[in-house]
Write a protein that holds these residues in place. Structure first.
Motif, short mmCIF file in Angstrom:
data_model
loop_
_atom_site.label_atom_id
_atom_site.label_comp_id
_atom_site.label_asym_id
_atom_site.label_seq_id
_atom_site.Cartn_x
_atom_site.Cartn_y
_atom_site.Cartn_z
N ALA A 44 -25.40 4.65 -13.91
CA ALA A 44 -26.58 5.43 -13.64
C ALA A 44 -27.70 5.73 -13.89
O ALA A 44 -27.98 6.34 -12.87
N LYS A 45 -27.96 5.09 -14.71
CA LYS A 45 -30.04 5.12 -14.76
C LYS A 45 -30.13 4.31 -13.84
O LYS A 45 -31.66 4.55 -14.23
N HIS A 46 -29.52 3.52 -14.03
CA HIS A 46 -30.29 2.39 -12.82
C HIS A 46 -30.20 1.78 -11.86
O HIS A 46 -30.46 1.37 -11.21
N GLY A 47 -29.63 3.04 -11.26
CA GLY A 47 -29.54 3.49 -9.63
C GLY A 47 -29.43 4.90 -8.79
O GLY A 47 -28.82 5.05 -9.19
N ILE A 48 -28.33 4.16 -8.05
CA ILE A 48 -28.03 5.37 -7.43
C ILE A 48 -27.04 5.12 -6.86
O ILE A 48 -27.15 3.66 -6.09
N ASP A 49 -25.66 5.35 -6.00
CA ASP A 49 -24.74 5.00 -5.62
C ASP A 49 -24.67 5.47 -4.10
O ASP A 49 -25.53 6.34 -4.09
N GLY A 50 -23.03 5.36 -3.43
CA GLY A 50 -23.57 5.43 -2.21
C GLY A 50 -22.27 5.07 -1.48
O GLY A 50 -21.54 5.13 -1.81
N GLY A 51 -22.49 4.64 -0.43
CA GLY A 51 -21.20 4.26 0.83
C GLY A 51 -21.66 3.79 1.96
O GLY A 51 -23.10 3.42 2.16
N ILE A 52 -21.11 3.06 2.45
CA ILE A 52 -20.76 2.40 3.88
C ILE A 52 -20.21 3.28 4.81
O ILE A 52 -19.03 3.38 4.29
N GLY A 53 -20.10 3.56 5.93
CA GLY A 53 -19.89 3.85 7.37
C GLY A 53 -19.78 3.24 7.91
O GLY A 53 -21.41 3.12 8.79
N ARG A 54 -18.58 3.48 8.76
CA ARG A 54 -18.91 2.89 10.34
C ARG A 54 -19.26 3.55 10.73
O ARG A 54 -19.33 5.61 11.41
N GLY A 55 -20.89 4.20 11.80
CA GLY A 55 -22.00 5.14 12.36
C GLY A 55 -21.58 5.28 14.12
O GLY A 55 -20.56 4.09 14.42
N PRO A 56 -21.91 6.23 13.46
CA PRO A 56 -21.39 7.13 15.14
C PRO A 56 -22.65 6.96 16.09
O PRO A 56 -23.97 6.04 16.21
N SER A 57 -22.48 7.10 17.24
CA SER A 57 -23.21 6.58 18.32
C SER A 57 -24.58 6.54 18.39
O SER A 57 -25.38 6.04 18.54
N ASN A 58 -24.96 8.31 17.35
CA ASN A 58 -26.56 8.64 17.32
C ASN A 58 -26.72 7.88 16.50
O ASN A 58 -28.29 7.53 16.04
N TYR A 59 -26.51 7.48 15.96
CA TYR A 59 -26.94 6.36 14.48
C TYR A 59 -25.69 5.18 14.07
O TYR A 59 -25.20 5.02 12.81
N PRO A 60 -25.63 4.31 15.31
CA PRO A 60 -24.49 3.04 14.73
C PRO A 60 -25.22 2.32 13.82
O PRO A 60 -24.26 1.49 12.96
N HIS A 61 -26.17 2.26 13.72
CA HIS A 61 -26.57 1.29 12.21
C HIS A 61 -28.22 1.82 11.13
O HIS A 61 -28.75 2.12 11.81
#
Length: 115
Positions: A44-61
């Motif tokens: 946690a001290k050295h970065g942030i976590d997140g995720g990868i999701g299937r992009g919707p049509s208005n934000y595909p990638h």
């Protein structure tokens, strides 16, 4: 001051994206939940976590940061007053609220509030 607390990567092939980032950077990728793969990038001290999701049509990638606020409702009002466009209004999840916006120049980001 608002903190960046995470990131989301959108992809039309999230399985391939998850494998890529795991293989190249050693990120730990969880099993999918709602077409979303949670990602741990290290301590946690050295970065942030997140995720990868299937992009919707208005934000595909693309990639969006998530900014934590004490009141997502107040942040939405202030953002709109300053030229932001609401892409997805406040959504409720089990432990948090989330909304997606574009700033006045079109950069996408998320607002996040713990319950």
């Amino acid at each position: 001051m608002a903190r960046v607390i995470g990131f989301e990567m959108s992809s039309q092939d999230p399985e391939m994206a998850a494998a890529f980032y795991s293989n190249v950077f050693g990120w730990e990728v969880a099993e999918p939940n709602w077409d979303y793969w949670a990602v741990s990038t290290g301590e946690a001290k050295h970065g942030i976590d997140g995720g990868i999701g299937r992009g919707p049509s208005n934000y595909p990638h693309g990639t969006r940061i998530q900014v934590e606020r004490q009141s997502i409702d107040e942040a939405l009002v202030k953002a709109k007053e300053n030229g932001a466009k609401i892409i997805r209004d406040k959504m409720e999840f089990d432990d948090f609220y989330l909304a997606y916006l574009n700033d006045p120049v079109g950069i996408g980001f998320g607002l996040y509030q713990n319950k």
